[in-house]
Design a protein around this motif. Structure first.
Motif, PDB file in Angstrom:
ATOM      1  N   CYS A  47      -3.194  10.145   0.394  1.00 35.20           N
ATOM      2  CA  CYS A  47      -3.616  11.445   0.916  1.00 35.20           C
ATOM      3  C   CYS A  47      -3.635  11.373   2.429  1.00 35.20           C
ATOM      4  N   ALA A  48      -3.891  12.507   3.040  1.00 35.73           N
ATOM      5  CA  ALA A  48      -4.081  12.562   4.487  1.00 35.73           C
ATOM      6  C   ALA A  48      -5.566  12.434   4.782  1.00 35.73           C
ATOM      7  N   LEU A  49      -5.896  11.818   5.868  1.00 33.82           N
ATOM      8  CA  LEU A  49      -7.293  11.696   6.281  1.00 33.82           C
ATOM      9  C   LEU A  49      -7.931  13.074   6.421  1.00 33.82           C
ATOM     10  N   THR A  50      -7.152  14.045   6.855  1.00 31.98           N
ATOM     11  CA  THR A  50      -7.663  15.405   7.040  1.00 31.98           C
ATOM     12  C   THR A  50      -7.968  16.110   5.713  1.00 31.98           C
TER      13      THR A  50
ATOM     14  N   GLY B 273      -2.562   6.306  11.244  1.00 32.82           N
ATOM     15  CA  GLY B 273      -2.510   7.655  11.797  1.00 32.82           C
ATOM     16  C   GLY B 273      -3.392   8.567  10.964  1.00 32.82           C
ATOM     17  N   ASP B 274      -2.779   9.551  10.290  1.00 32.95           N
ATOM     18  CA  ASP B 274      -3.515  10.472   9.423  1.00 32.95           C
ATOM     19  C   ASP B 274      -3.339  10.108   7.949  1.00 32.95           C
ATOM     20  N   ASP B 275      -2.640   9.025   7.665  1.00 34.18           N
ATOM     21  CA  ASP B 275      -2.366   8.642   6.282  1.00 34.18           C
ATOM     22  C   ASP B 275      -3.393   7.649   5.755  1.00 34.18           C
ATOM     23  N   VAL B 276      -3.855   7.890   4.520  1.00 33.39           N
ATOM     24  CA  VAL B 276      -4.734   6.955   3.823  1.00 33.39           C
ATOM     25  C   VAL B 276      -3.854   6.177   2.854  1.00 33.39           C
TER      26      VAL B 276
ATOM     27  N   ALA C 265       0.831  -1.199   0.000  1.00 38.55           N
ATOM     28  CA  ALA C 265       0.000   0.000   0.000  1.00 38.55           C
ATOM     29  C   ALA C 265       0.869   1.254   0.000  1.00 38.55           C
ATOM     30  N   VAL C 266       0.389   2.277  -0.702  1.00 34.27           N
ATOM     31  CA  VAL C 266       1.094   3.560  -0.770  1.00 34.27           C
ATOM     32  C   VAL C 266       0.192   4.660  -0.210  1.00 34.27           C
ATOM     33  N   ARG C 267       0.815   5.680   0.341  1.00 31.67           N
ATOM     34  CA  ARG C 267       0.064   6.819   0.859  1.00 31.67           C
ATOM     35  C   ARG C 267      -0.513   7.600  -0.321  1.00 31.67           C
TER      36      ARG C 267
ATOM     37  N   ALA D 264     -10.856   7.161  -6.887  1.00 25.60           N
ATOM     38  CA  ALA D 264     -11.713   8.106  -6.171  1.00 25.60           C
ATOM     39  C   ALA D 264     -11.767   7.664  -4.720  1.00 25.60           C
ATOM     40  N   VAL D 265     -11.413   8.566  -3.820  1.00 22.93           N
ATOM     41  CA  VAL D 265     -11.424   8.277  -2.386  1.00 22.93           C
ATOM     42  C   VAL D 265     -12.558   9.089  -1.763  1.00 22.93           C
ATOM     43  N   VAL D 266     -13.380   8.409  -0.959  1.00 29.18           N
ATOM     44  CA  VAL D 266     -14.575   9.027  -0.383  1.00 29.18           C
ATOM     45  C   VAL D 266     -14.619   8.776   1.120  1.00 29.18           C
ATOM     46  N   LEU D 267     -14.929   9.831   1.871  1.00 32.57           N
ATOM     47  CA  LEU D 267     -15.253   9.724   3.288  1.00 32.57           C
ATOM     48  C   LEU D 267     -16.773   9.796   3.374  1.00 32.57           C
TER      49      LEU D 267
END
Length: 108
Positions: A7-10, A95-98, A3-5, A28-31
């Protein structure tokens, strides 16, 4: 490959999609409204347009161009004109990394 980073969760806004690339694969990344992070292929299987420019509602991402909605959990289109699914990728939060591995499709 691992897995690679991407984006940040924030960086994620609830009920909106962002476009990222992992090793050249558009995703596409979705929260979603439940706080879950999803990753599906960013290219609509009907019109070859970016799904991340579309609309998030509940557990779907709707293509802005022709209105096909795709399940965020299975990648399957829920209405026409699309009839082919998009890939769904497993998401890891560190942590904060997706983190996403674009070479490993999520089992659905």
């Amino acid at each position: 490959m691992s897995a690679v980073r991407v984006c940040a969760l924030t960086e994620l806004v609830q009920d909106e999609a962002i476009r990222v690339e992992a090793d050249g694969v558009p995703i596409a990344v979705v929260l979603d409204s439940n706080g879950d992070v999803h990753a599906i292929g960013d290219t609509c299987t009907h019109g070859e347009v970016s799904l991340s420019e579309g609309f998030v509602e509940d557990d779907t991402l709707e293509c802005w161009a022709h209105g096909s909605a795709f399940s965020l959990t299975t990648g399957k289109p829920l209405n026409l004109p699309a009839y082919e699914p998009v890939p769904v990728f497993a998401v890891e939060i560190d942590g904060d990394d997706v983190l996403i591995d674009p070479n490993v499709k999520k089992e659905v």
